[in-house]
Design a protein around this motif. Structure first.
Motif, PDB file in Angstrom:
ATOM      1  N   GLY A  57     -30.625  35.241 -34.287  1.00 13.94           N
ATOM      2  CA  GLY A  57     -29.507  34.306 -34.457  1.00 13.94           C
ATOM      3  C   GLY A  57     -28.409  34.776 -35.370  1.00 13.94           C
ATOM      4  N   ASP A  58     -28.647  35.841 -36.157  1.00 16.14           N
ATOM      5  CA  ASP A  58     -27.607  36.325 -37.059  1.00 16.14           C
ATOM      6  C   ASP A  58     -26.652  37.293 -36.373  1.00 16.14           C
ATOM      7  OD1 ASP A  58     -29.465  38.318 -36.719  1.00 16.14           O
ATOM      8  OD2 ASP A  58     -29.409  39.005 -38.806  1.00 16.14           O
ATOM      9  N   GLN A  59     -26.853  37.545 -35.078  1.00 15.54           N
ATOM     10  CA  GLN A  59     -25.972  38.477 -34.383  1.00 15.54           C
ATOM     11  C   GLN A  59     -24.648  37.801 -34.029  1.00 15.54           C
ATOM     12  OE1 GLN A  59     -27.523  40.599 -31.091  1.00 15.54           O
ATOM     13  NE2 GLN A  59     -29.307  41.378 -32.168  1.00 15.54           N
ATOM     14  N   PRO A  60     -23.530  38.475 -34.264  1.00 15.62           N
ATOM     15  CA  PRO A  60     -22.233  37.895 -33.873  1.00 15.62           C
ATOM     16  C   PRO A  60     -22.108  37.838 -32.363  1.00 15.62           C
ATOM     17  CG  PRO A  60     -21.962  40.169 -34.569  1.00 15.62           C
ATOM     18  CD  PRO A  60     -23.399  39.814 -34.855  1.00 15.62           C
ATOM     19  N   THR A  61     -21.472  36.799 -31.855  1.00 14.04           N
ATOM     20  CA  THR A  61     -21.298  36.650 -30.408  1.00 14.04           C
ATOM     21  C   THR A  61     -19.829  36.574 -30.009  1.00 14.04           C
ATOM     22  OG1 THR A  61     -21.501  34.246 -30.609  1.00 14.04           O
ATOM     23  CG2 THR A  61     -23.507  35.485 -30.131  1.00 14.04           C
ATOM     24  N   MET A  80     -27.491  34.619 -29.115  1.00 18.97           N
ATOM     25  CA  MET A  80     -28.909  34.883 -29.303  1.00 18.97           C
ATOM     26  C   MET A  80     -29.461  33.921 -30.346  1.00 18.97           C
ATOM     27  SD  MET A  80     -29.800  37.536 -27.422  1.00 18.97           S
ATOM     28  CE  MET A  80     -29.054  38.931 -26.588  1.00 18.97           C
ATOM     29  N   ALA A  81     -30.688  33.489 -30.140  1.00 18.55           N
ATOM     30  CA  ALA A  81     -31.377  32.685 -31.142  1.00 18.55           C
ATOM     31  C   ALA A  81     -32.752  33.320 -31.330  1.00 18.55           C
ATOM     32  CB  ALA A  81     -31.459  31.229 -30.691  1.00 18.55           C
ATOM     33  N   PHE A  82     -33.804  32.502 -31.368  1.00 16.98           N
ATOM     34  CA  PHE A  82     -35.159  33.049 -31.369  1.00 16.98           C
ATOM     35  C   PHE A  82     -35.527  33.394 -29.929  1.00 16.98           C
ATOM     36  CE2 PHE A  82     -35.180  31.129 -35.463  1.00 16.98           C
ATOM     37  CZ  PHE A  82     -36.126  31.825 -36.206  1.00 16.98           C
ATOM     38  N   VAL A 109     -37.280  47.491 -36.290  1.00 17.81           N
ATOM     39  CA  VAL A 109     -36.088  47.276 -35.465  1.00 17.81           C
ATOM     40  C   VAL A 109     -36.533  46.775 -34.092  1.00 17.81           C
ATOM     41  CG1 VAL A 109     -34.061  48.328 -34.412  1.00 17.81           C
ATOM     42  CG2 VAL A 109     -34.821  49.072 -36.685  1.00 17.81           C
ATOM     43  N   LEU A 110     -35.983  45.651 -33.678  1.00 12.16           N
ATOM     44  CA  LEU A 110     -36.276  45.091 -32.360  1.00 12.16           C
ATOM     45  C   LEU A 110     -34.970  44.806 -31.639  1.00 12.16           C
ATOM     46  CD1 LEU A 110     -38.550  43.615 -34.493  1.00 12.16           C
ATOM     47  CD2 LEU A 110     -39.498  43.084 -32.234  1.00 12.16           C
ATOM     48  N   VAL A 111     -35.023  44.864 -30.306  1.00  9.47           N
ATOM     49  CA  VAL A 111     -33.868  44.508 -29.484  1.00  9.47           C
ATOM     50  C   VAL A 111     -34.236  43.290 -28.644  1.00  9.47           C
ATOM     51  CG1 VAL A 111     -32.957  46.852 -29.419  1.00  9.47           C
ATOM     52  CG2 VAL A 111     -34.555  46.103 -27.635  1.00  9.47           C
ATOM     53  N   PRO A 112     -33.262  42.419 -28.374  1.00  9.24           N
ATOM     54  CA  PRO A 112     -33.560  41.197 -27.619  1.00  9.24           C
ATOM     55  C   PRO A 112     -33.902  41.491 -26.170  1.00  9.24           C
ATOM     56  CG  PRO A 112     -31.212  41.367 -28.068  1.00  9.24           C
ATOM     57  CD  PRO A 112     -31.870  42.474 -28.826  1.00  9.24           C
ATOM     58  N   VAL A 113     -34.837  40.708 -25.643  1.00 11.03           N
ATOM     59  CA  VAL A 113     -35.256  40.778 -24.249  1.00 11.03           C
ATOM     60  C   VAL A 113     -34.741  39.513 -23.571  1.00 11.03           C
ATOM     61  CG1 VAL A 113     -37.251  40.807 -22.701  1.00 11.03           C
ATOM     62  CG2 VAL A 113     -37.257  42.206 -24.791  1.00 11.03           C
ATOM     63  N   ARG A 162     -28.105  45.883 -29.039  1.00 13.84           N
ATOM     64  CA  ARG A 162     -28.085  44.742 -29.966  1.00 13.84           C
ATOM     65  C   ARG A 162     -29.331  44.715 -30.854  1.00 13.84           C
ATOM     66  NH1 ARG A 162     -25.561  39.352 -27.310  1.00 13.84           N
ATOM     67  NH2 ARG A 162     -25.794  38.784 -29.503  1.00 13.84           N
ATOM     68  N   PRO A 163     -29.574  45.756 -31.639  1.00 12.65           N
ATOM     69  CA  PRO A 163     -30.774  45.776 -32.479  1.00 12.65           C
ATOM     70  C   PRO A 163     -30.667  44.831 -33.662  1.00 12.65           C
ATOM     71  CG  PRO A 163     -29.399  47.666 -32.974  1.00 12.65           C
ATOM     72  CD  PRO A 163     -28.758  46.979 -31.792  1.00 12.65           C
ATOM     73  N   SER A 164     -31.820  44.343 -34.102  1.00 13.71           N
ATOM     74  CA  SER A 164     -31.915  43.533 -35.313  1.00 13.71           C
ATOM     75  C   SER A 164     -33.059  44.057 -36.164  1.00 13.71           C
ATOM     76  CB  SER A 164     -32.165  42.058 -34.985  1.00 13.71           C
ATOM     77  OG  SER A 164     -30.986  41.431 -34.517  1.00 13.71           O
TER      78      SER A 164
END
Length: 236
Positions: A57-61, A80-82, A109-113, A162-164
């Motif tokens: 959720g902290d990713q800018p959109t 993106m959220a959870f 480091v994870l990327v959204p699916v 989009r890694p977090s």
């Protein structure tokens, strides 16, 4: 749950309507659908592990750059959220390397699916190249992921751009790992990461299929590790 932890493999691909779709691949650039998912089996984390409820959720959109002249968009920029996340930290960087079995460092480091249909609605370039994505996984910024019953009920993609960063503790408490990639798919992930982040072409056959000492990390009981829930509801 069985007292042993021999991984079970997912062998069918179903669409959202419940019908079985013909298995894709491998083409030149990706494994067969049935070579992707398996039940968690390792005592530690591997690159390509799938986690649930990861905070993105902290990713800018907000789109800060103009679209192309034809209005095309290359990358999915929706909110993106959870959600589900795919681990991209190299396996060797997560090996227990400190006294007492502590992890070598506490960051992952994870990327959204994201569901493929959702990406198609927000990225016109992906829609135009859908055949290349499904058949060869040829779009550099995305990793194609087939369905996994009970978790990913349709085709998804991992958004490599989009890694977090999250803590190792977050993945343990509560345990969030729901699946692992099989060796062929793990190797394919390395090829895709090299293509996107390094802009280099690496052939899968030039990489080892297994990690060094991989068999030594096979668990003998359930759950395999602190990252895995005591009860697994995923269908394999």
């Amino acid at each position: 749950m069985s007292s042993t932890c021999a991984p079970r493999l997912w062998t069918e691909t179903a669409d959202t309507a419940g019908s079985v779709r013909p298995r894709m691949g491998p083409g030149e650039h990706r494994p067969h659908d049935e070579q992707y998912w398996q039940q968690p089996w390792a005592t530690q984390l591997f690159a390509g592990d799938l986690f649930e409820a990861v905070p993105f959720g902290d990713q800018p959109t907000h789109i800060v750059s103009a679209d192309g002249e034809d209005g095309a968009t290359k990358h999915y920029v929706g909110e993106m959220a959870f959600g589900y996340g795919l681990l991209t930290t190299p396996t060797c960087d997560m090996t227990d390397q400190r006294e007492g079995g502590a992890v070598s460092h506490p960051f992952r480091v994870l990327v959204p699916v994201v569901p493929l249909d959702q990406v198609l609605a927000g990225a016109s370039d992906v829609e135009r190249n859908l055949g290349l994505l499904r058949g060869r996984d040829a779009l550099t910024a995305y990793l194609y992921l087939p369905a996994l019953a009970g978790v990913l009920d349709e085709e998804h993609v991992a958004c490599l751009f989009r890694p977090s960063l999250v803590s190792d503790e977050l993945l343990r408490e509560p345990p969030r790992r729901v699946a692992q990639l099989q060796p062929e798919a793990r190797r394919h992930l390395k090829v895709k990461l090299a293509a996107y982040w390094g802009r280099v072409r690496v052939l899968a056959q030039d990489l080892p299929l297994h990690e060094r000492g991989e068999e030594e990390l096979r668990a003998e009981a359930w759950p395999p590790s602190p990252y895995d829930p005591p009860e697994l509801t995923t269908s394999f």
